[in-house]
Scaffold this motif. Sequence first.
Motif, PDB file in Angstrom:
ATOM      1  N   ILE A 208      -0.922  -2.279  -1.195  1.00 24.82           N
ATOM      2  CA  ILE A 208       0.503  -1.394  -1.343  1.00 24.82           C
ATOM      3  C   ILE A 208       1.436  -2.210  -1.844  1.00 24.82           C
ATOM      4  CG2 ILE A 208       1.801  -1.153   0.989  1.00 24.82           C
ATOM      5  CD1 ILE A 208      -0.904   0.314   1.031  1.00 24.82           C
ATOM      6  N   ASP A 209       1.614  -3.723  -1.766  1.00 20.71           N
ATOM      7  CA  ASP A 209       2.875  -4.233  -2.747  1.00 20.71           C
ATOM      8  C   ASP A 209       2.756  -3.589  -4.125  1.00 20.71           C
ATOM      9  OD1 ASP A 209       3.508  -5.666  -0.384  1.00 20.71           O
ATOM     10  OD2 ASP A 209       2.347  -7.414  -1.188  1.00 20.71           O
ATOM     11  N   ARG A 210       1.423  -3.551  -4.553  1.00 19.10           N
ATOM     12  CA  ARG A 210       1.308  -3.102  -6.209  1.00 19.10           C
ATOM     13  C   ARG A 210       1.949  -1.409  -6.132  1.00 19.10           C
ATOM     14  NH1 ARG A 210      -4.096  -2.710 -10.000  1.00 19.10           N
ATOM     15  NH2 ARG A 210      -3.053  -1.576 -11.754  1.00 19.10           N
ATOM     16  N   VAL A 211       1.761  -0.897  -4.927  1.00 17.50           N
ATOM     17  CA  VAL A 211       2.182   0.697  -5.253  1.00 17.50           C
ATOM     18  C   VAL A 211       3.780   0.680  -5.025  1.00 17.50           C
ATOM     19  CG1 VAL A 211       1.952   2.868  -4.002  1.00 17.50           C
ATOM     20  CG2 VAL A 211      -0.168   1.343  -4.160  1.00 17.50           C
ATOM     21  N   MET A 212       3.972  -0.042  -4.140  1.00 21.39           N
ATOM     22  CA  MET A 212       5.557  -0.092  -3.914  1.00 21.39           C
ATOM     23  C   MET A 212       6.353  -0.636  -5.143  1.00 21.39           C
ATOM     24  SD  MET A 212       6.157   1.281  -1.017  1.00 21.39           S
ATOM     25  CE  MET A 212       7.770   0.860  -0.566  1.00 21.39           C
ATOM     26  N   THR A 213       5.873  -1.684  -5.703  1.00 20.19           N
ATOM     27  CA  THR A 213       6.531  -1.892  -6.944  1.00 20.19           C
ATOM     28  C   THR A 213       6.553  -0.909  -8.070  1.00 20.19           C
ATOM     29  OG1 THR A 213       5.678  -4.230  -6.232  1.00 20.19           O
ATOM     30  CG2 THR A 213       6.320  -3.864  -8.776  1.00 20.19           C
ATOM     31  N   ALA A 214       5.408  -0.246  -8.021  1.00 18.23           N
ATOM     32  CA  ALA A 214       5.410   0.793  -9.033  1.00 18.23           C
ATOM     33  C   ALA A 214       6.114   1.987  -9.027  1.00 18.23           C
ATOM     34  CB  ALA A 214       3.802   1.244  -9.326  1.00 18.23           C
ATOM     35  N   TYR A 215       6.122   2.451  -7.449  1.00 16.28           N
ATOM     36  CA  TYR A 215       6.913   3.811  -7.058  1.00 16.28           C
ATOM     37  C   TYR A 215       7.712   3.672  -5.880  1.00 16.28           C
ATOM     38  CZ  TYR A 215       2.452   5.604 -10.033  1.00 16.28           C
ATOM     39  OH  TYR A 215       1.733   5.862 -10.675  1.00 16.28           O
ATOM     40  N   GLY A 216       7.853   2.630  -5.216  1.00 13.30           N
ATOM     41  CA  GLY A 216       8.830   2.644  -4.249  1.00 13.30           C
ATOM     42  C   GLY A 216       8.785   3.100  -3.005  1.00 13.30           C
ATOM     43  N   ARG A 217       7.726   4.050  -3.011  1.00 12.97           N
ATOM     44  CA  ARG A 217       7.263   4.774  -1.742  1.00 12.97           C
ATOM     45  C   ARG A 217       5.868   5.140  -1.635  1.00 12.97           C
ATOM     46  NH1 ARG A 217      10.868   8.705  -0.707  1.00 12.97           N
ATOM     47  NH2 ARG A 217       9.054  10.003   0.700  1.00 12.97           N
ATOM     48  N   ILE A 218       5.257   5.627  -0.441  1.00 12.18           N
ATOM     49  CA  ILE A 218       4.010   6.103  -0.314  1.00 12.18           C
ATOM     50  C   ILE A 218       4.280   7.162   0.792  1.00 12.18           C
ATOM     51  CG2 ILE A 218       1.557   5.460   0.811  1.00 12.18           C
ATOM     52  CD1 ILE A 218       2.125   2.297   0.082  1.00 12.18           C
ATOM     53  N   ASP A 219       3.726   8.464   0.007  1.00 17.88           N
ATOM     54  CA  ASP A 219       3.808   9.672   0.885  1.00 17.88           C
ATOM     55  C   ASP A 219       2.501  10.084   1.771  1.00 17.88           C
ATOM     56  OD1 ASP A 219       6.541  10.405  -0.116  1.00 17.88           O
ATOM     57  OD2 ASP A 219       5.628  10.143  -1.711  1.00 17.88           O
ATOM     58  N   ILE A 220       1.454   9.734   1.009  1.00 18.06           N
ATOM     59  CA  ILE A 220       0.233  10.030   1.662  1.00 18.06           C
ATOM     60  C   ILE A 220      -0.905   9.077   1.602  1.00 18.06           C
ATOM     61  CG2 ILE A 220      -1.728  11.697   0.857  1.00 18.06           C
ATOM     62  CD1 ILE A 220       0.345  13.327  -0.615  1.00 18.06           C
ATOM     63  N   LEU A 221      -1.856   9.035   2.791  1.00 18.29           N
ATOM     64  CA  LEU A 221      -2.756   8.153   2.531  1.00 18.29           C
ATOM     65  C   LEU A 221      -3.873   8.819   3.319  1.00 18.29           C
ATOM     66  CD1 LEU A 221      -4.407   5.493   2.646  1.00 18.29           C
ATOM     67  CD2 LEU A 221      -3.489   5.233   4.998  1.00 18.29           C
ATOM     68  N   VAL A 222      -5.174   8.950   2.447  1.00 13.94           N
ATOM     69  CA  VAL A 222      -6.424   9.461   2.733  1.00 13.94           C
ATOM     70  C   VAL A 222      -7.269   8.603   2.960  1.00 13.94           C
ATOM     71  CG1 VAL A 222      -8.168  11.267   2.232  1.00 13.94           C
ATOM     72  CG2 VAL A 222      -5.605  11.823   1.267  1.00 13.94           C
TER      73      VAL A 222
END
Length: 293
Positions: A73-87
Amino acid sequence: MKLQDRVAIVTGAGGGLGRQHALMLAGHGAKIIVNDLNKDDAQRVAEEVRAKGGEAIGVAASVTEEEQVAAMIDRVMTAYGRIDILVNNAGILRDKSFAKMDLADFRLVVDVHLMGAVICTKAVWEIMRQQAYGRLVMTTSSSGLYGNFGQANYAAAKMALVGLMQTLAIEGEKYDIRVNCLAPTAATQMTDGVLSPEALEKLSPELVSPGLLALVNEAAPTRAILCAGAGHFARANVTLTKGAYVGGGAEAGEQVIAAWNKISDRTDEFAPAYGFEQLKRELASAGFEPPKK
């Protein structure tokens, strides 16, 4: 491009249904985090997404390990700053009849399917609350909804995910977090040796993933259980019958038996909006003014 610039995590996406989910979501514009326990599989699918013109990051992490999920999750937030969808797609099988099933295998299946989904969902929940947007999908199964021989562990975990979905959808509503379940039937590693080759040909994972799009786009429903397989889609519901008032007393048990057909009559059954509605109906039947909520 219904998912243009949305950021989507798909767990267990190194092959099978998860891979197809990742490719489909990327095809509709989403930036994909391909999660899998196997690093090479995650990277391979991420490369496949990029080869088709999409954007993807492959991340190896076990959904049952909180620290690994947090790092993802930290890696995703660093790359994109948000998370919209979790499958929440990651899963395993350990099929045996209950009489022959080892309790360790029961715990393992529940841990991966149920607790894996809980851990990943918890990791993104506050992010989605803060951004006032989120689309979560739990992968349930007809085995959980209706039962299947030899799958007591799998069925228990999959039905538990329905309960998780029901409550999270209520809690997430004011933050525009919509939570749904997908019950797929698809030919994957998990079905090898279970179905005939002829049947497997009809159950391509790519015939399931279009249903996922309906559950994660901006206009998605919430609290839906979508059953999908072989290009066919249907909705399942947890319903409550009208029932019958019996009351208490020494003969109450016998009266329940006598009224069983009326209690079971599915005429006018409905899907309650909240578990509280069962209590309201019971009190009203007993002649009390039900509490308002």
